[in-house]
Motif scaffolding. Structure first.
Motif, PDB file in Angstrom:
ATOM      1  N   LYS A 118      -8.316  -1.451  -1.449  1.00  0.00           N
ATOM      2  CA  LYS A 118      -7.457  -0.654  -2.321  1.00  0.00           C
ATOM      3  C   LYS A 118      -6.663  -1.615  -3.204  1.00  0.00           C
ATOM      4  O   LYS A 118      -6.098  -2.579  -2.705  1.00  0.00           O
ATOM      5  CB  LYS A 118      -6.498   0.163  -1.442  1.00  0.00           C
ATOM      6  N   PRO A 119      -6.617  -1.380  -4.513  1.00  0.00           N
ATOM      7  CA  PRO A 119      -5.818  -2.282  -5.349  1.00  0.00           C
ATOM      8  C   PRO A 119      -4.331  -2.147  -5.005  1.00  0.00           C
ATOM      9  O   PRO A 119      -3.822  -1.037  -4.851  1.00  0.00           O
ATOM     10  CB  PRO A 119      -6.111  -1.813  -6.764  1.00  0.00           C
ATOM     11  N   LEU A 120      -3.665  -3.268  -4.866  1.00  0.00           N
ATOM     12  CA  LEU A 120      -2.255  -3.223  -4.478  1.00  0.00           C
ATOM     13  C   LEU A 120      -1.335  -3.696  -5.593  1.00  0.00           C
ATOM     14  O   LEU A 120      -0.245  -3.166  -5.762  1.00  0.00           O
ATOM     15  CB  LEU A 120      -2.036  -4.098  -3.241  1.00  0.00           C
ATOM     16  N   ALA A 121      -1.749  -4.714  -6.288  1.00  0.00           N
ATOM     17  CA  ALA A 121      -0.843  -5.228  -7.314  1.00  0.00           C
ATOM     18  C   ALA A 121      -1.638  -5.973  -8.363  1.00  0.00           C
ATOM     19  O   ALA A 121      -2.738  -6.472  -8.105  1.00  0.00           O
ATOM     20  CB  ALA A 121       0.189  -6.152  -6.697  1.00  0.00           C
ATOM     21  N   VAL A 122      -1.063  -6.069  -9.527  1.00  0.00           N
ATOM     22  CA  VAL A 122      -1.615  -6.880 -10.597  1.00  0.00           C
ATOM     23  C   VAL A 122      -0.497  -7.820 -11.019  1.00  0.00           C
ATOM     24  O   VAL A 122       0.574  -7.376 -11.432  1.00  0.00           O
ATOM     25  CB  VAL A 122      -2.066  -6.018 -11.777  1.00  0.00           C
ATOM     26  N   LEU A 123      -0.729  -9.114 -10.826  1.00  0.00           N
ATOM     27  CA  LEU A 123       0.335 -10.079 -11.073  1.00  0.00           C
ATOM     28  C   LEU A 123       0.104 -10.718 -12.437  1.00  0.00           C
ATOM     29  O   LEU A 123      -0.963 -11.276 -12.705  1.00  0.00           O
ATOM     30  CB  LEU A 123       0.324 -11.147  -9.979  1.00  0.00           C
ATOM     31  N   MET A 135       1.040  -0.660 -11.271  1.00  0.00           N
ATOM     32  CA  MET A 135      -0.049  -1.382 -11.922  1.00  0.00           C
ATOM     33  C   MET A 135      -0.294  -0.893 -13.338  1.00  0.00           C
ATOM     34  O   MET A 135      -1.358  -1.049 -13.896  1.00  0.00           O
ATOM     35  CB  MET A 135      -1.325  -1.248 -11.087  1.00  0.00           C
ATOM     36  N   LEU A 140       3.772 -12.459  -1.028  1.00  0.00           N
ATOM     37  CA  LEU A 140       3.395 -11.043  -1.127  1.00  0.00           C
ATOM     38  C   LEU A 140       3.219 -10.441   0.254  1.00  0.00           C
ATOM     39  O   LEU A 140       2.579 -11.046   1.118  1.00  0.00           O
ATOM     40  CB  LEU A 140       2.069 -10.898  -1.872  1.00  0.00           C
ATOM     41  N   TYR A 141       3.729  -9.238   0.438  1.00  0.00           N
ATOM     42  CA  TYR A 141       3.501  -8.470   1.668  1.00  0.00           C
ATOM     43  C   TYR A 141       3.749  -9.323   2.910  1.00  0.00           C
ATOM     44  O   TYR A 141       2.966  -9.314   3.847  1.00  0.00           O
ATOM     45  CB  TYR A 141       2.072  -7.889   1.682  1.00  0.00           C
ATOM     46  N   PRO A 174       1.312  -0.044  -2.711  1.00  0.00           N
ATOM     47  CA  PRO A 174       0.930  -0.762  -3.930  1.00  0.00           C
ATOM     48  C   PRO A 174       2.106  -0.904  -4.899  1.00  0.00           C
ATOM     49  O   PRO A 174       3.009  -0.076  -4.907  1.00  0.00           O
ATOM     50  CB  PRO A 174      -0.152   0.128  -4.538  1.00  0.00           C
ATOM     51  N   TYR A 175       2.057  -1.951  -5.667  1.00  0.00           N
ATOM     52  CA  TYR A 175       3.031  -2.116  -6.738  1.00  0.00           C
ATOM     53  C   TYR A 175       2.580  -1.322  -7.950  1.00  0.00           C
ATOM     54  O   TYR A 175       1.439  -0.861  -8.025  1.00  0.00           O
ATOM     55  CB  TYR A 175       3.142  -3.594  -7.108  1.00  0.00           C
ATOM     56  N   SER A 214       6.069  -4.642 -10.398  1.00  0.00           N
ATOM     57  CA  SER A 214       5.214  -5.753 -10.025  1.00  0.00           C
ATOM     58  C   SER A 214       6.072  -7.000  -9.759  1.00  0.00           C
ATOM     59  O   SER A 214       7.001  -7.278 -10.511  1.00  0.00           O
ATOM     60  CB  SER A 214       4.250  -5.985 -11.175  1.00  0.00           C
ATOM     61  N   PRO A 215       5.791  -7.747  -8.681  1.00  0.00           N
ATOM     62  CA  PRO A 215       6.658  -8.883  -8.332  1.00  0.00           C
ATOM     63  C   PRO A 215       6.470 -10.076  -9.265  1.00  0.00           C
ATOM     64  O   PRO A 215       5.488 -10.156  -9.999  1.00  0.00           O
ATOM     65  CB  PRO A 215       6.219  -9.220  -6.915  1.00  0.00           C
ATOM     66  N   THR A 263       6.787  -3.707   5.068  1.00  0.00           N
ATOM     67  CA  THR A 263       6.039  -3.214   3.911  1.00  0.00           C
ATOM     68  C   THR A 263       4.598  -3.558   4.117  1.00  0.00           C
ATOM     69  O   THR A 263       3.914  -4.052   3.443  1.00  0.00           O
ATOM     70  CB  THR A 263       6.587  -3.806   2.614  1.00  0.00           C
ATOM     71  N   MET A 275       7.898   6.705  -7.755  1.00  0.00           N
ATOM     72  CA  MET A 275       7.740   5.578  -8.689  1.00  0.00           C
ATOM     73  C   MET A 275       7.425   4.315  -7.911  1.00  0.00           C
ATOM     74  O   MET A 275       8.145   3.936  -6.999  1.00  0.00           O
ATOM     75  CB  MET A 275       9.046   5.425  -9.489  1.00  0.00           C
ATOM     76  N   ALA A 276       6.338   3.721  -8.282  1.00  0.00           N
ATOM     77  CA  ALA A 276       5.939   2.502  -7.585  1.00  0.00           C
ATOM     78  C   ALA A 276       6.897   1.359  -7.935  1.00  0.00           C
ATOM     79  O   ALA A 276       7.529   1.368  -8.993  1.00  0.00           O
ATOM     80  CB  ALA A 276       4.520   2.132  -7.981  1.00  0.00           C
ATOM     81  N   ARG A 277       6.946   0.425  -7.011  1.00  0.00           N
ATOM     82  CA  ARG A 277       7.826  -0.725  -7.253  1.00  0.00           C
ATOM     83  C   ARG A 277       7.296  -1.543  -8.417  1.00  0.00           C
ATOM     84  O   ARG A 277       6.092  -1.557  -8.685  1.00  0.00           O
ATOM     85  CB  ARG A 277       7.860  -1.602  -6.008  1.00  0.00           C
ATOM     86  N   HIS A 336       0.749  -1.950 -16.008  1.00  0.00           N
ATOM     87  CA  HIS A 336       0.623  -2.980 -17.036  1.00  0.00           C
ATOM     88  C   HIS A 336      -0.768  -3.599 -17.035  1.00  0.00           C
ATOM     89  O   HIS A 336      -1.037  -4.509 -17.812  1.00  0.00           O
ATOM     90  CB  HIS A 336       1.674  -4.062 -16.809  1.00  0.00           C
TER      91      HIS A 336
END
Lengths: 868, 324
Positions: free
Chosen positions: B276-281, A534, B318-319, A531-532, B5-6, B324, B1-3, A536
């Motif tokens: 599973k939540p992966l990202a919030v763009l 989150m 994405l992905y 996961p990225y 957000s793209p 990844t 630390m998570a990456r 924010h």
């Protein structure tokens, strides 16, 4: 035809002869013969023909012969027993040789004669002789005496009422047959009640288990029970019986502290028996009403504690409360107002008993009124301990629960008046628990007395206590005697082997199963995308979140912009903690706004946000904020809440400031940082280069250096400037300034004692936070002065806060000051604390005083030891 | 630390009106290049070239009414559905365009039409004239082959809000009252229904491989449900969203990634398997109205396009890296 006196003299002669034989003869046969003869003469069990044979009179009518026998017995039995005991010794007893006959005959005198005489003689001998064969023999005889249920026989005999006496069962009709001489009667009673003690005294370590209270008293109780059965039979045959002796005996035993042992046996049986038969109720009633007054309290207390339901109490006591004034006093006064009990069962039984019969019903209103007026009494609220007070509340609730509709209607008015006054007194209390008690009791009474009327609801949260009180409003229902008795048996007998194995087996395999499943799922997830970030992903607000402190201030003061105000409040702490340069300029304005901020929009966590923002302000701009806040504390036009907030903020800020923090203005660190910032690029490169050669050189030096010992492996903690030390005075002294001046809106020494207590806590906390500051000494002196002037405050809350402050002073002042400059103050404090420890009505205060004393003593003694 | 957000790989800004729908389609001339179709609230359908990132053509046939959905057919035809109650099929070639066929649909609701096509045959489901009516039209002969209307006495479902073909015979419809119903097209009856939301169903997505579906509403819950072997819809999992309101849901062709577009202008990316939540763009500033994943494009992977009320269309990757 021989006259009575002739018979007597014949008997006397006979006795003297036998006595002679007994004391001189050494032949077992002769001894046995003599004993046999006297046994026939003196023991009632003997056949009357034997009796006549001994006296060589055959023509006596049987009635006269009985009479003669009795006379002879009365005048000679005790003497002969004493005689036997006197001649008893190892040598004399050896004369019996191996024959059991002699032994049997000897024992017979004690086991088959008049039990009370035998008991008294044996006891006297055991007590008055030193350890010897004689004493041992007597102890054995005594044990045998009880084993042969002689006690039961004696007790039964005390219950018999002479046929001539007309009054049945009355305590005054004590003219029972055998224990007529009141001297002997009380002697027997005393001996029975104190037998375990007497035995232990006489026998010391040799005392047999038989006479230990744990064995002996239940045994007596069982005998009493048998006696009661005997009385029951008599009564059901409509004969008279007196229970006075038994009842007194029970009372005496209870006074001796054997209540549980006695009633542990009697009570369950009585409960069982009274359930089915009214005659048993009368017997029980007689026992309780006839017990000596001194023992009534103990007995009734045990009864009320142990009965599983009030219905049983009323079966056991009947209307004793109406006939016996002592019981009346105990039940309607002492047990309610002077004593208190933690067990809920007790008041339930007591009130239930009073309410369960129409004849006693008037008492419940009387009780309710008296308890309610005590409960609502201002001074009682203040001065009784909490547990007592909670007990009163319970009693009230239970009483109200027992009222019926007609009574409620009739007495609603005056009860409500009493209640309202009481509630007012409770709401004034500074102690949360007392206030809650008042509120809960008021809610319960209001809804019960007048279910259709206006609802009274305080918005207080439910807790254990209030739930308990609410549950008490319903009188407990009959748990059912059958189930009770069954329970008693089951508890004792069935070990329940099924439970441990049965319940675990099905569970055990299931748990690992679930775990495995979870694991499997975890493992075979092929779409395991990382996961990225989150963070924010926040709640969307429609307003712009302030980024600068001044914007934040504007946002907080904005009118009709709830979202902006909320957003500003939420970021306020973060903005302040970022330490903007202009914080000093706006801090007092900011503090004022925060202090006056009201929760207009029902913001979540409002109080916490506001508090933490103010604390952040006081930490990052301590001088300005603290002088503003301390100044406002004694200003007019604030409510208690705001003043409390001021104190809370000051205390929290003092604590935070006094903690060593990493970002404190450590001179060297800040220097480094500034240089780094100035030339970030070139400097970094150069340093890398430098470090390289330095590394190489150091490695070389290290390789050629021999070390014999190494210094401390852990570097010393880096020193950080105490941020609170220069500020402590600003936090502390302004708060002492005007505590005794009276404002329109605040009267610290009067009704606002809650604030005073809070103030003392705050001062204590600030004191502790300043413990390494130079100004600490002056602070301690002023604080001790203040404490001294307030030391006998009437409010428990304030006294507690004072003790807290004292211990804070003790802990924060350098210890040597306690034994030098502050010695007098500390000594005075100790006196005061000891006084509290001894006299304070509130157990919490006492405990706190004890702790504070310990703190003082340990600190002082440590210091003194150091000096020596 | 998570990456971190793209960011979007590029943004298409040429639309001057809020974008209501986006859809990837194959270029009919080359069959390799992909372009993007978008519809705006002013009734224009734009065709975007993904290499030049400019629109090549703008179709205007809905009288200024907003576009509900747009879709490319295999033979270079484009279907657009507007709020004026028309479904147009456009013939586009070499910069020319005209309307080949038109159907009518209800004008009173917002339910975009959906299409099922395979081996040349195709069906179109559009909302019909009555309250809860949905018609299924054959694309071949333009005949109404089914009329899906809840039977008399059935509780009122309200307007249809969104639809999805499970296969050619089965159609999922989300209704205004929060019900998701599974219709059998041939017999025109409800096979199963479940009130999964308290509020209108705003969007739904279904994956036949895993037999699971998901739907969003105006609340802060995404509800995933599965269709049991007996054919019943049963609730499977609920996911909480930070902010309420879901406008779009789309599933990537490989059924690994789910994207949801919210009223809070954020696109949320989930793994489909475990949700599973992966990202919030965060790029857009207004509601994300529409989301679409492209099929696998050589060298680019699956692209995702998002059209928002703020007039922008953002394109994301994405992905796509298999590692990844």
């Amino acid at each position: 035809m021989a006259s009575l006196s002739e018979i007597k003299s014949t008997a006397q002669k006979c006795l003297t002869g036998a006595k002679n034989v007994l004391s001189t003869s050494k032949s077992a046969k002769e001894l046995c013969a003599a004993l046999e003869q006297i046994a026939n003469l003196l023991l009632q069990s003997g056949d009357s023909s034997h009796f006549k044979d001994v006296l060589r009179i055959t023509d006596l009518p049987s009635h006269d012969s009985e009479l003669a026998k009795q006379e002879i017995h009365q005048s000679n039995y005790v003497h002969f027993l004493n005689f036997l005991c006197n001649i008893l010794s190892f040598e004399w007893y050896g004369n019996f040789g191996r024959s059991q006959e002699g032994n049997r005959l000897f024992n017979k005198f004690f086991l088959e004669g008049l039990p009370q005489d035998a008991l008294l003689v044996l006891c006297g001998v055991v007590q008055n002789s030193s350890p010897s064969f004689k004493q041992k023999k007597c102890v054995m005889l005594l044990e045998e005496f009880f084993r042969h249920h002689q006690l039961q026989a004696m007790l039964c005999s005390t219950c018999d009422v002479l046929p001539g006496s007309t009054i049945c069962q009355s305590p005054t009709a004590g003219s029972s047959r055998s224990l007529a001489p009141s001297g002997q009667r009380s002697q027997v009673m005393t001996v029975l009640a104190t037998l375990p003690d007497r035995m232990a005294n006489a026998l010391k370590k040799e005392c047999s288990d038989f006479f230990l209270p744990d064995h002996f008293i239940p045994m007596v109780a069982k005998e009493i029970l048998q006696t009661l059965h005997y009385v029951y039979e008599k009564l059901s045959k409509s004969e008279n019986a007196s229970l006075q002796f038994v009842s007194e005996l029970i009372g005496r035993l209870c006074i001796q502290g054997h209540t549980e042992r006695i009633f542990g046996v009697l009570l369950p049986q009585l409960l069982k028996l009274t359930a089915s038969d009214f005659v048993w109720s009368r017997i029980a009633n007689r026992i309780f009403a006839g017990a000596p007054e001194r023992s009534l309290e103990i007995i009734l207390e045990y009864l009320l504690r142990q009965c599983p339901w009030y219905g049983y109490v009323s079966r056991l006591l009947c209307d004793a409360v109406l006939t016996n004034s002592k019981i009346n006093f105990l039940l309607t006064n002492k047990f309610l107002l002077l004593r208190h009990f933690a067990d809920v069962m007790f008041p339930q039984n007591l009130i239930g008993y009073l309410a369960s019969s129409p004849t006693r019903r008037h008492l419940i209103l009387k009780v309710l009124r008296s308890v309610l007026s005590t409960w609502g009494d201002r001074s009682a609220v203040k001065h009784t301990s909490h547990s007592q007070h909670a007990y009163l509340t319970m009693v009230i609730v239970i009483c109200v629960g027992h009222l019926n509709e007609a009574e409620k209607q009739k007495h609603k008015g005056d009860l409500t008046t009493l209640l309202m006054g009481g509630v007012e007194a409770h709401l004034e209390s500074p102690i949360l628990r007392v206030r809650r008690l008042g509120m809960v009791a008021a809610e319960i009474m209001a809804t019960t007395l007048d279910p259709s009327g206006p609802k009274l609801t305080f918005e207080c949260e439910e807790d254990e206590e209030s739930r308990l009180l609410w549950s008490l409003i319903k009188p407990p229902e009959d748990p059912g005697l059958d189930s009770l008795i069954k329970e008693m048996d089951e508890v004792a007998l069935v070990p329940d082997p099924r439970r441990p194995g049965g319940s675990q087996d099905p569970l055990d395999p299931r748990i690992p199963d679930a775990l495995n499943k979870e694991e499997e799922e975890e493992l075979d997830s092929d779409d395991d995308f990382e996961p990225y970030d989150m963070s924010h992903d926040t709640k969307v607000t429609k307003v712009k979140i302030p980024v600068y402190v001044r914007d934040c201030i504007d946002g907080l003061t904005a009118r009709d912009a709830p979202e902006l105000t909320e957003a500003s409040l939420k970021v306020a702490e973060k903005l302040i903690r970022a330490k903007p340069d202009d914080l000093k300029d706006v801090s007092s304005q900011f503090a004022a706004i925060l202090l006056h901020l009201e929760d207009q929009y029902n913001t979540d966590n409002f109080r916490y946000l506001r508090h933490s923002a103010m604390v952040a302000l006081a930490v990052n701009s301590p001088l300005e904020t603290s002088s503003y806040l301390t100044g406002e504390f004694y200003n007019r036009n604030y409510n208690i809440r705001q003043r409390m907030d001021i104190l809370e903020v000051l205390a929290a800020a003092a604590q935070e400031l006094s903690k060593p923090s990493d970002d404190g203005p450590c001179p060297t660190a800040s220097m480094d940082r500034s240089t780094e910032l100035l030339n970030p690029q070139g400097h970094g490169l150069k340093e890398e280069h430098e470090e390289n050669w330095r590394d190489i050189v150091e490695k070389r030096i290290e390789s050629k250096t021999r070390r014999f010992a190494k210094g401390p492996s852990k570097p010393a903690p880096s020193p950080v400037a105490n941020r609170f030390a220069p500020m402590a005075g600003h936090f502390f002294f302004p708060l002492l300034k005007a505590y005794d001046s009276k404002l329109n809106t605040m009267d610290l020494l009067g009704s606002d004692f809650l604030l005073l207590g809070r103030l003392m806590y705050t001062l204590g906390i600030i004191m502790y936070a300043a413990q390494n500051a130079p100004v600490c000494r002056q602070m301690a002196v002023s604080l001790l002065d203040l404490i001294w002037s307030l030391r006998y405050h009437t409010e428990q809350y304030v006294r507690q806060s004072l003790m807290f402050a004292v211990s804070m002073v003790t802990l924060s002042v350098p210890a040597h000051l306690l034994v030098t400059d502050l010695q007098n103050d500390i000594l005075e404090c100790r006196h005061w604390l000891q006084d509290i420890l001894e006299r304070d009505p509130e157990p919490e205060c006492k405990a706190l005083a004890g702790q504070t004393l310990m703190v003082i003593d340990s600190t002082v003694s440590k210091e003194l030891q150091c000096k020596i | 630390m998570a990456r971190q957000s793209p960011d979007p790989i590029f943004v298409l800004r040429g639309s001057n009106h809020p974008v209501s729908c986006v859809k990837f389609a194959q270029d009919p001339s080359t069959h390799r290049e992909h372009f993007l179709l978008s519809g705006c609230t002013n009734g224009q359908v734009k065709i975007w070239d993904l290499s030049t990132r400019r629109f090549t053509l703008s179709l205007d046939g809905h009288h200024g009414q907003g576009i509900l959905t747009v879709e490319g057919l295999t033979d270079g035809q484009i279907i657009s559905h507007g709020r004026d109650g028309c479904v147009h099929i456009w013939e586009v070639a070499d910069g020319r365009y005209d309307i080949k066929t038109s159907f009518t649909s209800a004008t009173t609701n917002f339910c975009p039409c959906v299409m099922w096509h395979q081996h040349g045959a195709g069906f179109l489901a559009v909302s019909g004239g009555q309250m809860s009516e949905v018609r299924v039209i054959s694309l071949k002969d333009h005949q109404v082959i089914a009329k899906l209307l809840p039977p008399d006495g059935h509780k009122s479902l309200g307007m249809p809000m969104c639809m999805k073909f499970m296969d050619e015979k089965q159609l999922l419809i989300g209704y205004e009252d929060g019900t998701v119903a599974l219709w059998d097209v041939s017999s025109c009856c409800i096979m199963s229904e479940s009130k999964v939301h308290q509020e209108p169903v705003m969007c739904l997505e279904y994956c036949s491989a895993s037999n699971r579906g998901i739907s969003g509403s105006s609340t802060d819950r995404l509800v995933s449900w599965c269709i049991t072997p007996e054919g019943n819809i049963s609730s499977y999992k609920e996911m909480a969203l930070t902010n309420p309101g879901v406008a779009a849901l789309t599933l990537r062709a490989d059924s690994k990634i789910l994207a949801s577009g919210g009223w809070d202008s954020r696109i949320r990316v989930w793994s489909w398997k475990k949700l599973k939540p992966l990202a919030v763009l965060t790029y857009h500033t207004e509601t994300v109205n529409s989301l679409d994943f492209s099929p696998w494009i050589e060298g680019k992977g699956h692209l995702m396009a998002a059209g928002s009320k703020d007039t922008h269309i953002s394109v994301w990757s994405l992905y796509n890296d298999p590692k990844t």
